[in-house]
Design a protein around this motif. Sequence first.
Motif, short mmCIF file in Angstrom:
data_model
loop_
_atom_site.label_atom_id
_atom_site.label_comp_id
_atom_site.label_asym_id
_atom_site.label_seq_id
_atom_site.Cartn_x
_atom_site.Cartn_y
_atom_site.Cartn_z
N ALA A 20 11.72 -0.16 15.28
CA ALA A 20 11.57 -1.58 15.63
C ALA A 20 12.46 -2.47 14.77
N GLY A 21 13.02 -3.50 15.40
CA GLY A 21 13.89 -4.43 14.69
C GLY A 21 13.15 -5.52 13.97
N GLY A 22 11.90 -5.30 13.63
CA GLY A 22 11.05 -6.26 12.96
C GLY A 22 9.63 -6.10 13.47
N ILE A 23 8.66 -6.46 12.65
CA ILE A 23 7.25 -6.26 13.01
C ILE A 23 6.45 -7.48 12.60
N ALA A 24 5.51 -7.87 13.46
CA ALA A 24 4.46 -8.82 13.10
C ALA A 24 3.14 -8.24 13.57
N VAL A 25 2.06 -8.57 12.86
CA VAL A 25 0.72 -8.13 13.25
C VAL A 25 -0.13 -9.37 13.47
N THR A 26 -0.95 -9.33 14.53
CA THR A 26 -1.68 -10.53 14.95
C THR A 26 -3.18 -10.32 14.87
N GLY A 82 20.15 -6.97 16.57
CA GLY A 82 20.19 -6.36 15.26
C GLY A 82 19.16 -6.95 14.31
N ALA A 83 18.96 -6.26 13.20
CA ALA A 83 17.96 -6.70 12.23
C ALA A 83 18.30 -8.03 11.62
N GLY A 84 19.58 -8.44 11.70
CA GLY A 84 19.98 -9.71 11.10
C GLY A 84 19.97 -10.87 12.06
N SER A 85 19.52 -10.67 13.30
CA SER A 85 19.51 -11.76 14.28
C SER A 85 18.46 -12.80 13.89
N PRO A 86 18.60 -14.05 14.37
CA PRO A 86 17.64 -15.09 14.01
C PRO A 86 16.20 -14.73 14.36
N VAL A 87 15.98 -14.13 15.54
CA VAL A 87 14.61 -13.78 15.92
C VAL A 87 14.09 -12.64 15.05
N SER A 88 14.90 -11.64 14.81
CA SER A 88 14.46 -10.52 13.98
C SER A 88 14.09 -10.97 12.58
N ARG A 89 14.81 -11.95 12.05
CA ARG A 89 14.51 -12.42 10.70
C ARG A 89 13.13 -13.07 10.61
N LEU A 90 12.62 -13.61 11.73
CA LEU A 90 11.28 -14.16 11.73
C LEU A 90 10.23 -13.07 11.52
N PHE A 91 10.57 -11.85 11.93
CA PHE A 91 9.62 -10.74 11.89
C PHE A 91 9.83 -9.87 10.65
N ALA A 92 10.32 -10.46 9.61
CA ALA A 92 10.48 -9.78 8.34
C ALA A 92 9.54 -10.41 7.31
N PRO A 116 4.76 -10.02 8.45
CA PRO A 116 4.13 -11.32 8.66
C PRO A 116 2.89 -11.20 9.55
N VAL A 117 1.91 -12.05 9.27
CA VAL A 117 0.65 -12.04 10.01
C VAL A 117 0.55 -13.29 10.86
N VAL A 118 0.28 -13.08 12.15
CA VAL A 118 0.15 -14.15 13.13
C VAL A 118 -1.33 -14.37 13.41
N PHE A 119 -1.72 -15.63 13.60
CA PHE A 119 -3.10 -15.90 14.03
C PHE A 119 -3.08 -16.36 15.48
N ASP A 120 -3.82 -15.65 16.32
CA ASP A 120 -3.99 -16.00 17.73
C ASP A 120 -5.20 -16.92 17.85
N GLY A 121 -4.93 -18.22 17.90
CA GLY A 121 -6.00 -19.20 17.91
C GLY A 121 -6.68 -19.39 19.24
N THR A 122 -6.12 -18.82 20.31
CA THR A 122 -6.73 -19.00 21.63
C THR A 122 -7.57 -17.79 22.05
#
Length: 278
Positions: free
Chosen positions: A158-164, A2-12, A192-198
């Motif tokens: 989607a239960g949350g989104i991040a862009v990299t 669900g949208a309230g799960s710990p992992v989903s909250r990271l993607f808010a 949230p924006v993720v940086f792919d450093g590799t």
Amino acid sequence: MGAGSPVSRLFAPEGEFFLIAGPCVLEDDALNLEIGTALARLSDELSLPILFKASFDKANRSSGGSARGPGVDEGLRKLEHVRRETGLPVLTDVHDPAQCAAVGEVVDVLQIPAFLCRQTDLLLSAGATGRPVNVKKGQWMAPEEMRGAAEKLRSGGAGGIAVTERGTFFGYGNLVVDMRSFELMRESCAAPVVFDGTHSVQRPGAGPGVSGGEPRFIPTLVRAAMGAGVDALFLEVHPEPSRAPSDATNMLPLDRLAPLLQEVLAIRSAVRAPVLRG
């Protein structure tokens, strides 16, 4: 999930800072667990949410003869094993809409590779799993153009989104990172924006049938991204990068991850500290 799960909250928007890390492609259980166990220990020591990342299929290799991985069925078994043994959430790539439902039954987060970030059916199918989805920006795209990918994922459920951000092509065989892109993507995608450093240090086409890389620049770019206010990091790590079947030339040695993360968290604290005015 669900949208309230710990992992989903990271993607808010305004979620907690987190790290996506692991080998490029799934290997044998012993190697996967060696990396996963080290990441779980770091997660506890640094109070940092970490997601274990590895691909079951590298469908976009430079050469048709390159190693691709164990495939979806065996790959999902390996990912489930890592999650069970380490307690870490797991993330993997999907390349085809038909893969999404089965993958979404096992993993915590789906990821869309950069070359596929405009594939509407794939984005909608990934969103329909209800899982959070991390989508990488195409190397040819302006940061604002990622708005369309985010909208497709949301419309799919989607239960949350991040862009990299993973670098932008600068001529042939080179990538550059525009530090403005983090703020521009955050504004345009409301995610949230993720940086792919590799992958940002890759040199596409630099090797015979494989991509090259300049891993010595990983710490430099990661520090700069943290100073620019990125929301999360993506780092491929391996105990012996030179022996990895994929991305051997641009992964971070596993034993260098902890000191880099300590620097990263210190930079983040400094950036977020209130400015004292006289």
